[in-house]
Motif scaffolding. Structure first.
Motif, PDB file in Angstrom:
ATOM      1  N   LYS A  91       0.826  -1.216   0.000  1.00  0.00           N
ATOM      2  CA  LYS A  91       0.000   0.000   0.000  1.00  0.00           C
ATOM      3  C   LYS A  91       0.854   1.258   0.000  1.00  0.00           C
ATOM      4  O   LYS A  91       0.554   2.218  -0.709  1.00  0.00           O
ATOM      5  CB  LYS A  91      -0.942   0.005   1.202  1.00  0.00           C
ATOM      6  N   VAL A  92       1.915   1.269   0.768  1.00  0.00           N
ATOM      7  CA  VAL A  92       2.800   2.437   0.822  1.00  0.00           C
ATOM      8  C   VAL A  92       3.484   2.638  -0.524  1.00  0.00           C
ATOM      9  O   VAL A  92       3.553   3.761  -1.037  1.00  0.00           O
ATOM     10  CB  VAL A  92       3.843   2.274   1.953  1.00  0.00           C
ATOM     11  N   GLN A  93       3.968   1.563  -1.119  1.00  0.00           N
ATOM     12  CA  GLN A  93       4.593   1.665  -2.440  1.00  0.00           C
ATOM     13  C   GLN A  93       3.596   2.162  -3.481  1.00  0.00           C
ATOM     14  O   GLN A  93       3.942   2.973  -4.346  1.00  0.00           O
ATOM     15  CB  GLN A  93       5.138   0.302  -2.870  1.00  0.00           C
ATOM     16  N   PHE A  94       2.360   1.695  -3.400  1.00  0.00           N
ATOM     17  CA  PHE A  94       1.331   2.102  -4.352  1.00  0.00           C
ATOM     18  C   PHE A  94       1.019   3.589  -4.221  1.00  0.00           C
ATOM     19  O   PHE A  94       0.887   4.295  -5.225  1.00  0.00           O
ATOM     20  CB  PHE A  94       0.073   1.250  -4.135  1.00  0.00           C
ATOM     21  N   VAL A  95       0.913   4.079  -3.000  1.00  0.00           N
ATOM     22  CA  VAL A  95       0.640   5.506  -2.778  1.00  0.00           C
ATOM     23  C   VAL A  95       1.797   6.353  -3.299  1.00  0.00           C
ATOM     24  O   VAL A  95       1.584   7.387  -3.964  1.00  0.00           O
ATOM     25  CB  VAL A  95       0.371   5.784  -1.276  1.00  0.00           C
ATOM     26  N   ILE A  96       3.023   5.951  -3.019  1.00  0.00           N
ATOM     27  CA  ILE A  96       4.191   6.680  -3.517  1.00  0.00           C
ATOM     28  C   ILE A  96       4.191   6.684  -5.053  1.00  0.00           C
ATOM     29  O   ILE A  96       4.456   7.713  -5.677  1.00  0.00           O
ATOM     30  CB  ILE A  96       5.492   6.061  -2.960  1.00  0.00           C
ATOM     31  N   ALA A  97       3.878   5.547  -5.657  1.00  0.00           N
ATOM     32  CA  ALA A  97       3.839   5.458  -7.121  1.00  0.00           C
ATOM     33  C   ALA A  97       2.775   6.378  -7.708  1.00  0.00           C
ATOM     34  O   ALA A  97       3.021   7.065  -8.716  1.00  0.00           O
ATOM     35  CB  ALA A  97       3.579   4.017  -7.546  1.00  0.00           C
ATOM     36  N   ILE A  98       1.596   6.425  -7.093  1.00  0.00           N
ATOM     37  CA  ILE A  98       0.527   7.311  -7.578  1.00  0.00           C
ATOM     38  C   ILE A  98       0.954   8.762  -7.480  1.00  0.00           C
ATOM     39  O   ILE A  98       0.708   9.561  -8.399  1.00  0.00           O
ATOM     40  CB  ILE A  98      -0.780   7.058  -6.789  1.00  0.00           C
ATOM     41  N   LEU A  99       1.587   9.144  -6.370  1.00  0.00           N
ATOM     42  CA  LEU A  99       2.053  10.530  -6.217  1.00  0.00           C
ATOM     43  C   LEU A  99       3.068  10.906  -7.302  1.00  0.00           C
ATOM     44  O   LEU A  99       2.968  11.977  -7.910  1.00  0.00           O
ATOM     45  CB  LEU A  99       2.655  10.738  -4.824  1.00  0.00           C
ATOM     46  N   PHE A 100       4.029  10.032  -7.553  1.00  0.00           N
ATOM     47  CA  PHE A 100       5.000  10.298  -8.615  1.00  0.00           C
ATOM     48  C   PHE A 100       4.332  10.315  -9.990  1.00  0.00           C
ATOM     49  O   PHE A 100       4.710  11.090 -10.859  1.00  0.00           O
ATOM     50  CB  PHE A 100       6.133   9.267  -8.594  1.00  0.00           C
ATOM     51  N   LEU A 101       3.345   9.461 -10.191  1.00  0.00           N
ATOM     52  CA  LEU A 101       2.633   9.417 -11.465  1.00  0.00           C
ATOM     53  C   LEU A 101       1.907  10.731 -11.743  1.00  0.00           C
ATOM     54  O   LEU A 101       2.039  11.319 -12.821  1.00  0.00           O
ATOM     55  CB  LEU A 101       1.647   8.251 -11.466  1.00  0.00           C
ATOM     56  N   VAL A 102       1.157  11.207 -10.768  1.00  0.00           N
ATOM     57  CA  VAL A 102       0.423  12.470 -10.932  1.00  0.00           C
ATOM     58  C   VAL A 102       1.403  13.619 -11.138  1.00  0.00           C
ATOM     59  O   VAL A 102       1.214  14.461 -12.033  1.00  0.00           O
ATOM     60  CB  VAL A 102      -0.488  12.718  -9.704  1.00  0.00           C
ATOM     61  N   TYR A 103       2.461  13.662 -10.336  1.00  0.00           N
ATOM     62  CA  TYR A 103       3.462  14.720 -10.478  1.00  0.00           C
ATOM     63  C   TYR A 103       4.153  14.644 -11.840  1.00  0.00           C
ATOM     64  O   TYR A 103       4.373  15.671 -12.492  1.00  0.00           O
ATOM     65  CB  TYR A 103       4.484  14.623  -9.342  1.00  0.00           C
ATOM     66  N   GLY A 104       4.470  13.448 -12.308  1.00  0.00           N
ATOM     67  CA  GLY A 104       5.147  13.284 -13.597  1.00  0.00           C
ATOM     68  C   GLY A 104       4.301  13.752 -14.767  1.00  0.00           C
ATOM     69  O   GLY A 104       4.789  14.439 -15.660  1.00  0.00           O
ATOM     70  N   PHE A 105       3.014  13.395 -14.756  1.00  0.00           N
ATOM     71  CA  PHE A 105       2.156  13.824 -15.860  1.00  0.00           C
ATOM     72  C   PHE A 105       1.860  15.320 -15.793  1.00  0.00           C
ATOM     73  O   PHE A 105       1.771  15.981 -16.825  1.00  0.00           O
ATOM     74  CB  PHE A 105       0.873  13.007 -15.910  1.00  0.00           C
ATOM     75  N   ALA A 106       1.710  15.871 -14.588  1.00  0.00           N
ATOM     76  CA  ALA A 106       1.534  17.322 -14.468  1.00  0.00           C
ATOM     77  C   ALA A 106       2.786  18.045 -14.962  1.00  0.00           C
ATOM     78  O   ALA A 106       2.702  19.073 -15.654  1.00  0.00           O
ATOM     79  CB  ALA A 106       1.235  17.689 -13.011  1.00  0.00           C
ATOM     80  N   LEU A 107       3.939  17.516 -14.634  1.00  0.00           N
ATOM     81  CA  LEU A 107       5.199  18.095 -15.087  1.00  0.00           C
ATOM     82  C   LEU A 107       5.334  17.999 -16.606  1.00  0.00           C
ATOM     83  O   LEU A 107       5.807  18.933 -17.258  1.00  0.00           O
ATOM     84  CB  LEU A 107       6.360  17.390 -14.393  1.00  0.00           C
ATOM     85  N   ALA A 108       4.879  16.898 -17.185  1.00  0.00           N
ATOM     86  CA  ALA A 108       4.925  16.737 -18.648  1.00  0.00           C
ATOM     87  C   ALA A 108       4.062  17.798 -19.331  1.00  0.00           C
ATOM     88  O   ALA A 108       4.482  18.411 -20.319  1.00  0.00           O
ATOM     89  CB  ALA A 108       4.467  15.342 -19.050  1.00  0.00           C
ATOM     90  N   LEU A 109       2.871  18.019 -18.816  1.00  0.00           N
ATOM     91  CA  LEU A 109       2.003  19.054 -19.398  1.00  0.00           C
ATOM     92  C   LEU A 109       2.615  20.436 -19.245  1.00  0.00           C
ATOM     93  O   LEU A 109       2.541  21.270 -20.151  1.00  0.00           O
ATOM     94  CB  LEU A 109       0.617  18.994 -18.754  1.00  0.00           C
ATOM     95  N   TRP A 110       3.250  20.684 -18.094  1.00  0.00           N
ATOM     96  CA  TRP A 110       3.898  21.975 -17.866  1.00  0.00           C
ATOM     97  C   TRP A 110       5.083  22.160 -18.819  1.00  0.00           C
ATOM     98  O   TRP A 110       5.306  23.249 -19.331  1.00  0.00           O
ATOM     99  CB  TRP A 110       4.337  22.060 -16.406  1.00  0.00           C
ATOM    100  N   GLY A 163       9.561   7.413 -14.698  1.00  0.00           N
ATOM    101  CA  GLY A 163      10.362   6.223 -14.433  1.00  0.00           C
ATOM    102  C   GLY A 163      10.380   5.854 -12.957  1.00  0.00           C
ATOM    103  O   GLY A 163      10.291   4.678 -12.601  1.00  0.00           O
ATOM    104  N   VAL A 164      10.458   6.848 -12.090  1.00  0.00           N
ATOM    105  CA  VAL A 164      10.432   6.591 -10.646  1.00  0.00           C
ATOM    106  C   VAL A 164       9.072   6.025 -10.238  1.00  0.00           C
ATOM    107  O   VAL A 164       8.982   5.137  -9.385  1.00  0.00           O
ATOM    108  CB  VAL A 164      10.777   7.873  -9.859  1.00  0.00           C
ATOM    109  N   SER A 165       8.017   6.520 -10.857  1.00  0.00           N
ATOM    110  CA  SER A 165       6.685   5.979 -10.583  1.00  0.00           C
ATOM    111  C   SER A 165       6.613   4.498 -10.942  1.00  0.00           C
ATOM    112  O   SER A 165       6.087   3.685 -10.175  1.00  0.00           O
ATOM    113  CB  SER A 165       5.637   6.763 -11.381  1.00  0.00           C
ATOM    114  N   ILE A 166       7.163   4.139 -12.087  1.00  0.00           N
ATOM    115  CA  ILE A 166       7.184   2.727 -12.493  1.00  0.00           C
ATOM    116  C   ILE A 166       8.009   1.900 -11.513  1.00  0.00           C
ATOM    117  O   ILE A 166       7.659   0.772 -11.178  1.00  0.00           O
ATOM    118  CB  ILE A 166       7.703   2.595 -13.933  1.00  0.00           C
ATOM    119  N   PHE A 167       9.104   2.475 -11.009  1.00  0.00           N
ATOM    120  CA  PHE A 167       9.931   1.793 -10.010  1.00  0.00           C
ATOM    121  C   PHE A 167       9.097   1.397  -8.796  1.00  0.00           C
ATOM    122  O   PHE A 167       9.180   0.279  -8.308  1.00  0.00           O
ATOM    123  CB  PHE A 167      11.084   2.715  -9.586  1.00  0.00           C
TER     124      PHE A 167
END
Length: 118
Positions: free
Chosen positions: A37-56, A85-89
């Motif tokens: 669960k902790v890994q999943f939450v961390i992955a979701i946070l990096f995923l949202v941040y990564g896609f927001a950063l891509a749009l920016w 990539g960190v999100s996938i990790f």
């Protein structure tokens, strides 16, 4: 599609594959003892941040390595490709989850970079 965007996509694929392989090796040695669960939450946070950063990055027309060496801690490359990539990790608590996350995230990343978002 511009050459620069193709480089960004290639960079995402390379970072993701390297981090996924690293995670598979780490999983075999059992170095990371976080709960799923902790890994999943961390992955979701990096995923949202990564896609927001891509749009920016697209909106502001930034170069491939716009954050190279300019971060507060001078840690090198900071761009959406590395964050995805960190999100996938963190999604790769086992190889199947990692491969599924790799496929979905890289596909979404390619779709984001195919369109003009200005």
């Amino acid at each position: 599609m511009e050459i620069r965007r193709l480089r960004q996509i290639a960079c995402t694929v390379i970072f993701s594959i390297l981090l996924l392989l690293g995670r598979i090796i780490i999983n075999k040695s059992e170095l990371i003892q976080l709960s799923f669960k902790v890994q999943f939450v961390i992955a979701i946070l990096f995923l949202v941040y990564g896609f927001a950063l891509a749009l920016w990055e697209i909106k502001n027309d930034l170069p491939l390595f716009w954050g190279s060496g300019s971060s507060v801690f001078n840690i090198g490359v900071i761009n959406s490709a590395l964050i995805i990539g960190v999100s996938i990790f963190f999604f790769a608590s086992n190889a199947i989850y990692g491969l599924c996350a790799f496929g979905v995230e890289v596909t979404l990343y390619i779709l984001i970079f195919m369109f003009e978002w200005k």
